[in-house]
Design a protein around this motif. Structure first.
Motif, PDB file in Angstrom:
ATOM      1  N   ALA A 113      25.486  37.419  53.887  1.00  0.00           N
ATOM      2  CA  ALA A 113      26.327  37.774  52.744  1.00  0.00           C
ATOM      3  C   ALA A 113      27.713  38.205  53.196  1.00  0.00           C
ATOM      4  O   ALA A 113      28.720  37.811  52.601  1.00  0.00           O
ATOM      5  CB  ALA A 113      25.671  38.882  51.921  1.00  0.00           C
ATOM      6  N   ARG A 114      27.772  39.003  54.244  1.00  0.00           N
ATOM      7  CA  ARG A 114      29.064  39.469  54.742  1.00  0.00           C
ATOM      8  C   ARG A 114      29.840  38.313  55.356  1.00  0.00           C
ATOM      9  O   ARG A 114      31.054  38.219  55.210  1.00  0.00           O
ATOM     10  CB  ARG A 114      28.914  40.588  55.773  1.00  0.00           C
ATOM     11  CG  ARG A 114      28.159  41.835  55.319  1.00  0.00           C
ATOM     12  CD  ARG A 114      28.383  42.282  53.882  1.00  0.00           C
ATOM     13  NE  ARG A 114      29.761  42.494  53.531  1.00  0.00           N
ATOM     14  CZ  ARG A 114      30.210  42.496  52.287  1.00  0.00           C
ATOM     15  NH1 ARG A 114      29.393  42.309  51.268  1.00  0.00           N
ATOM     16  NH2 ARG A 114      31.487  42.693  52.028  1.00  0.00           N
ATOM     17  N   SER A 115      29.155  37.396  56.036  1.00  0.00           N
ATOM     18  CA  SER A 115      29.816  36.227  56.631  1.00  0.00           C
ATOM     19  C   SER A 115      30.396  35.323  55.552  1.00  0.00           C
ATOM     20  O   SER A 115      31.509  34.839  55.659  1.00  0.00           O
ATOM     21  CB  SER A 115      28.825  35.435  57.494  1.00  0.00           C
ATOM     22  OG  SER A 115      28.381  36.200  58.563  1.00  0.00           O
ATOM     23  N   GLN A 116      29.617  35.095  54.487  1.00  0.00           N
ATOM     24  CA  GLN A 116      30.082  34.249  53.390  1.00  0.00           C
ATOM     25  C   GLN A 116      31.246  34.900  52.659  1.00  0.00           C
ATOM     26  O   GLN A 116      32.180  34.227  52.260  1.00  0.00           O
ATOM     27  CB  GLN A 116      28.934  33.940  52.443  1.00  0.00           C
ATOM     28  CG  GLN A 116      27.914  33.012  53.074  1.00  0.00           C
ATOM     29  CD  GLN A 116      26.659  32.848  52.241  1.00  0.00           C
ATOM     30  OE1 GLN A 116      26.455  33.522  51.242  1.00  0.00           O
ATOM     31  NE2 GLN A 116      25.784  31.958  52.676  1.00  0.00           N
ATOM     32  N   ALA A 117      31.200  36.211  52.498  1.00  0.00           N
ATOM     33  CA  ALA A 117      32.300  36.925  51.843  1.00  0.00           C
ATOM     34  C   ALA A 117      33.571  36.790  52.666  1.00  0.00           C
ATOM     35  O   ALA A 117      34.657  36.568  52.117  1.00  0.00           O
ATOM     36  CB  ALA A 117      31.936  38.394  51.643  1.00  0.00           C
ATOM     37  N   ALA A 118      33.460  36.872  53.979  1.00  0.00           N
ATOM     38  CA  ALA A 118      34.625  36.741  54.848  1.00  0.00           C
ATOM     39  C   ALA A 118      35.204  35.334  54.768  1.00  0.00           C
ATOM     40  O   ALA A 118      36.420  35.158  54.770  1.00  0.00           O
ATOM     41  CB  ALA A 118      34.245  37.085  56.288  1.00  0.00           C
ATOM     42  N   LEU A 119      34.347  34.333  54.685  1.00  0.00           N
ATOM     43  CA  LEU A 119      34.816  32.951  54.599  1.00  0.00           C
ATOM     44  C   LEU A 119      35.536  32.686  53.280  1.00  0.00           C
ATOM     45  O   LEU A 119      36.498  31.937  53.229  1.00  0.00           O
ATOM     46  CB  LEU A 119      33.647  31.983  54.759  1.00  0.00           C
ATOM     47  CG  LEU A 119      33.056  31.872  56.155  1.00  0.00           C
ATOM     48  CD1 LEU A 119      31.828  30.978  56.148  1.00  0.00           C
ATOM     49  CD2 LEU A 119      34.085  31.360  57.151  1.00  0.00           C
ATOM     50  N   SER A 120      35.064  33.292  52.201  1.00  0.00           N
ATOM     51  CA  SER A 120      35.684  33.057  50.901  1.00  0.00           C
ATOM     52  C   SER A 120      37.057  33.720  50.802  1.00  0.00           C
ATOM     53  O   SER A 120      37.889  33.285  50.012  1.00  0.00           O
ATOM     54  CB  SER A 120      34.771  33.539  49.781  1.00  0.00           C
ATOM     55  OG  SER A 120      34.660  34.944  49.791  1.00  0.00           O
ATOM     56  N   VAL A 121      37.311  34.739  51.604  1.00  0.00           N
ATOM     57  CA  VAL A 121      38.611  35.414  51.616  1.00  0.00           C
ATOM     58  C   VAL A 121      39.599  34.619  52.440  1.00  0.00           C
ATOM     59  O   VAL A 121      40.790  34.583  52.143  1.00  0.00           O
ATOM     60  CB  VAL A 121      38.476  36.854  52.165  1.00  0.00           C
ATOM     61  CG1 VAL A 121      39.820  37.493  52.369  1.00  0.00           C
ATOM     62  CG2 VAL A 121      37.619  37.697  51.239  1.00  0.00           C
ATOM     63  N   ALA A 122      39.109  33.951  53.465  1.00  0.00           N
ATOM     64  CA  ALA A 122      39.992  33.224  54.397  1.00  0.00           C
ATOM     65  C   ALA A 122      40.589  31.990  53.778  1.00  0.00           C
ATOM     66  O   ALA A 122      40.311  31.475  52.797  1.00  0.00           O
ATOM     67  CB  ALA A 122      39.203  32.827  55.645  1.00  0.00           C
TER      68      ALA A 122
END
Length: 65
Positions: free
Chosen positions: A56-65
């Motif tokens: 979840a944290r990895s996907q959240a980081a990708l969506s911000v990038a």
């Protein structure tokens, strides 16, 4: 915080884990039991929760990038 390694990971620790992952990204994670080791179902559930938080944290980081 006191880490006794003899019970499930507490919610405050899961929150801290997510906070750290937000800052450093996904990393190998160990959930350690030294005493009162539970059955496989509990151990697997804890490992699955760590995986879920990390993804979840990895996907959240990708969506911000």
């Amino acid at each position: 915080m006191i880490d006794t390694h003899d019970r499930p990971v507490g919610d405050i620790v899961w929150d801290l884990y997510a906070y750290v992952l937000d800052r450093i990204g996904p990393v190998p994670t160990l959930i350690e039991w030294d005493a009162n080791v539970p059955g496989w179902t509990t151990l697997k559930a804890q490992a699955d929760r760590a995986e879920t938080v990390m993804l979840a944290r990895s996907q959240a980081a990708l969506s911000v990038a």
